[in-house]
Write a protein that holds these residues in place. Structure first.
Motif, PDB file in Angstrom:
ATOM      1  N   ALA A  67       0.946  -1.245   0.294  1.00  0.00           N
ATOM      2  CA  ALA A  67       0.103  -0.210   0.059  1.00  0.00           C
ATOM      3  C   ALA A  67       0.858   1.122   0.221  1.00  0.00           C
ATOM      4  CB  ALA A  67      -0.912  -0.090   1.171  1.00  0.00           C
ATOM      5  N   ASP A  68       0.317   2.329  -0.637  1.00  0.00           N
ATOM      6  CA  ASP A  68       1.078   3.694  -0.390  1.00  0.00           C
ATOM      7  C   ASP A  68       0.244   4.249   0.842  1.00  0.00           C
ATOM      8  OD1 ASP A  68       1.296   3.886  -3.925  1.00  0.00           O
ATOM      9  OD2 ASP A  68       2.807   3.291  -2.628  1.00  0.00           O
ATOM     10  N   GLY A  69       1.207   4.887   1.395  1.00  0.00           N
ATOM     11  CA  GLY A  69       0.739   5.900   2.727  1.00  0.00           C
ATOM     12  C   GLY A  69       0.719   7.394   2.254  1.00  0.00           C
ATOM     13  N   GLU A  70      -0.248   8.073   2.778  1.00  0.00           N
ATOM     14  CA  GLU A  70      -0.007   9.582   2.273  1.00  0.00           C
ATOM     15  C   GLU A  70       0.143  10.229   3.717  1.00  0.00           C
ATOM     16  OE1 GLU A  70      -3.082  10.492  -0.136  1.00  0.00           O
ATOM     17  OE2 GLU A  70      -3.038   9.230  -1.385  1.00  0.00           O
ATOM     18  N   TYR A  71       0.840  11.297   3.715  1.00  0.00           N
ATOM     19  CA  TYR A  71       1.015  12.294   4.999  1.00  0.00           C
ATOM     20  C   TYR A  71       1.498  13.625   4.549  1.00  0.00           C
ATOM     21  CZ  TYR A  71       6.013  11.472   3.948  1.00  0.00           C
ATOM     22  OH  TYR A  71       7.390  11.566   3.520  1.00  0.00           O
ATOM     23  N   GLN A 107      12.970  10.061   3.846  1.00  0.00           N
ATOM     24  CA  GLN A 107      12.420   8.743   3.364  1.00  0.00           C
ATOM     25  C   GLN A 107      13.360   7.598   3.360  1.00  0.00           C
ATOM     26  OE1 GLN A 107       9.571   9.003   0.036  1.00  0.00           O
ATOM     27  NE2 GLN A 107       8.251  10.045   1.178  1.00  0.00           N
ATOM     28  N   GLU A 108      14.519   7.804   2.855  1.00  0.00           N
ATOM     29  CA  GLU A 108      15.391   7.048   2.697  1.00  0.00           C
ATOM     30  C   GLU A 108      15.866   6.469   4.164  1.00  0.00           C
ATOM     31  OE1 GLU A 108      18.415   8.514   0.069  1.00  0.00           O
ATOM     32  OE2 GLU A 108      17.204   7.793  -1.782  1.00  0.00           O
ATOM     33  N   ASP A 129       6.341   5.910  15.192  1.00  0.00           N
ATOM     34  CA  ASP A 129       6.507   7.222  15.732  1.00  0.00           C
ATOM     35  C   ASP A 129       7.710   8.064  14.950  1.00  0.00           C
ATOM     36  OD1 ASP A 129       6.264   9.120  18.999  1.00  0.00           O
ATOM     37  OD2 ASP A 129       5.764   9.594  17.082  1.00  0.00           O
ATOM     38  N   ARG A 130       8.571   8.655  15.447  1.00  0.00           N
ATOM     39  CA  ARG A 130       9.649   9.532  15.052  1.00  0.00           C
ATOM     40  C   ARG A 130      10.775   8.408  14.836  1.00  0.00           C
ATOM     41  NH1 ARG A 130      11.408  14.702  15.226  1.00  0.00           N
ATOM     42  NH2 ARG A 130      13.460  14.869  14.671  1.00  0.00           N
ATOM     43  N   VAL A 131      11.071   8.113  13.634  1.00  0.00           N
ATOM     44  CA  VAL A 131      12.213   7.226  13.291  1.00  0.00           C
ATOM     45  C   VAL A 131      13.203   7.845  12.292  1.00  0.00           C
ATOM     46  CG1 VAL A 131      12.409   5.246  11.856  1.00  0.00           C
ATOM     47  CG2 VAL A 131      10.547   5.274  13.309  1.00  0.00           C
ATOM     48  N   ALA A 132      14.376   7.546  12.683  1.00  0.00           N
ATOM     49  CA  ALA A 132      15.472   7.942  11.923  1.00  0.00           C
ATOM     50  C   ALA A 132      15.656   9.610  11.761  1.00  0.00           C
ATOM     51  CB  ALA A 132      15.913   7.186  10.710  1.00  0.00           C
ATOM     52  N   GLY A 136       7.376  12.806   9.998  1.00  0.00           N
ATOM     53  CA  GLY A 136       6.211  12.942   9.003  1.00  0.00           C
ATOM     54  C   GLY A 136       6.065  11.561   8.199  1.00  0.00           C
ATOM     55  N   THR A 137       7.396  11.018   8.005  1.00  0.00           N
ATOM     56  CA  THR A 137       7.254   9.820   7.151  1.00  0.00           C
ATOM     57  C   THR A 137       6.501   8.522   8.028  1.00  0.00           C
ATOM     58  OG1 THR A 137       9.352  10.169   6.159  1.00  0.00           O
ATOM     59  CG2 THR A 137       8.652   8.135   5.928  1.00  0.00           C
ATOM     60  N   PRO A 138       6.692   8.386   9.275  1.00  0.00           N
ATOM     61  CA  PRO A 138       6.011   7.409  10.020  1.00  0.00           C
ATOM     62  C   PRO A 138       4.520   7.688   9.716  1.00  0.00           C
ATOM     63  CG  PRO A 138       7.896   8.138  11.306  1.00  0.00           C
ATOM     64  CD  PRO A 138       7.762   9.416  10.152  1.00  0.00           C
ATOM     65  N   ASP A 139       4.147   8.761   9.554  1.00  0.00           N
ATOM     66  CA  ASP A 139       2.452   8.996   9.508  1.00  0.00           C
ATOM     67  C   ASP A 139       2.182   8.236   8.069  1.00  0.00           C
ATOM     68  OD1 ASP A 139       2.440  10.528  11.917  1.00  0.00           O
ATOM     69  OD2 ASP A 139       2.605  12.362  10.781  1.00  0.00           O
ATOM     70  N   GLY A 140       2.960   8.439   6.983  1.00  0.00           N
ATOM     71  CA  GLY A 140       2.837   7.711   5.933  1.00  0.00           C
ATOM     72  C   GLY A 140       2.755   6.189   6.043  1.00  0.00           C
ATOM     73  N   PHE A 141       3.761   5.776   6.657  1.00  0.00           N
ATOM     74  CA  PHE A 141       3.908   4.273   7.032  1.00  0.00           C
ATOM     75  C   PHE A 141       2.635   3.742   7.736  1.00  0.00           C
ATOM     76  CE2 PHE A 141       4.896   0.850   9.974  1.00  0.00           C
ATOM     77  CZ  PHE A 141       5.312  -0.109   9.141  1.00  0.00           C
TER      78      PHE A 141
END
Length: 154
Positions: A67-71, A107-108, A129-132, A136-141
């Motif tokens: 799936a593609d996650g949007e944020y 994202q990378e 939550d916050r990763v690396a 914002g990217t975790p919200d998409g995940f």
């Protein structure tokens, strides 16, 4: 016997999360570097985006899902591929979609760190939550994870 297998998987997953959290904390040497380390996973019985209760454990079909996650506010997205086995994530692959250099970097870094945080976890407990250094990217995940849960529960 099946209940015992689920319990064993949960215990193993909890141990992996503890080791991951300890490793992340051990790597922190200053507040400036903390923004590039991963944070613990969050879990809840309801999805923060929808407020809908999560599907009961064991109600997911085994298989590979994507799936593609949007944020965010600028139509950002990230691709998420997961393999589920008895409700547990056994493989995870994250595909960055950003074209902006800064967003692509976040994202990378997220794509490199996130699989270690979710593989071995129950799909219901894999919210990030916050990763690396990315918040914002975790919200998409998590959005993609919600979509995968919906598809796998059909």
């Amino acid at each position: 016997m099946r209940a015992l297998n689920r319990l064993n998987k949960k215990v193993t997953a909890a141990a992996l999360v503890g080791v991951s959290a300890a490793a992340a904390l051990a790597g922190c040497s200053s507040p400036d570097e903390a923004s590039t380390t991963s944070s613990p996973l969050t879990s809840s019985s309801a999805s923060p985006e929808t407020g809908a209760p999560s599907t009961a454990e064991g109600d997911y079909a085994d298989g590979k899902y994507r799936a593609d996650g949007e944020y965010g506010t600028q139509d950002s997205s990230i691709g998420v591929s997961l393999t589920l086995d008895n409700g547990v994530i056994t493989e995870a692959d994250i595909e960055p979609h950003a074209t902006n250099e800064t967003s692509r970097d976040y994202q990378e870094r997220f794509a490199e760190a996130a699989p270690d945080l979710v593989v071995g976890r129950d799909v219901d407990d894999a919210n990030l939550d916050r990763v690396a250094g990315s918040s914002g990217t975790p919200d998409g995940f998590n959005d993609a994870l919600r979509k995968i849960r919906e598809e796998a529960s059909r």
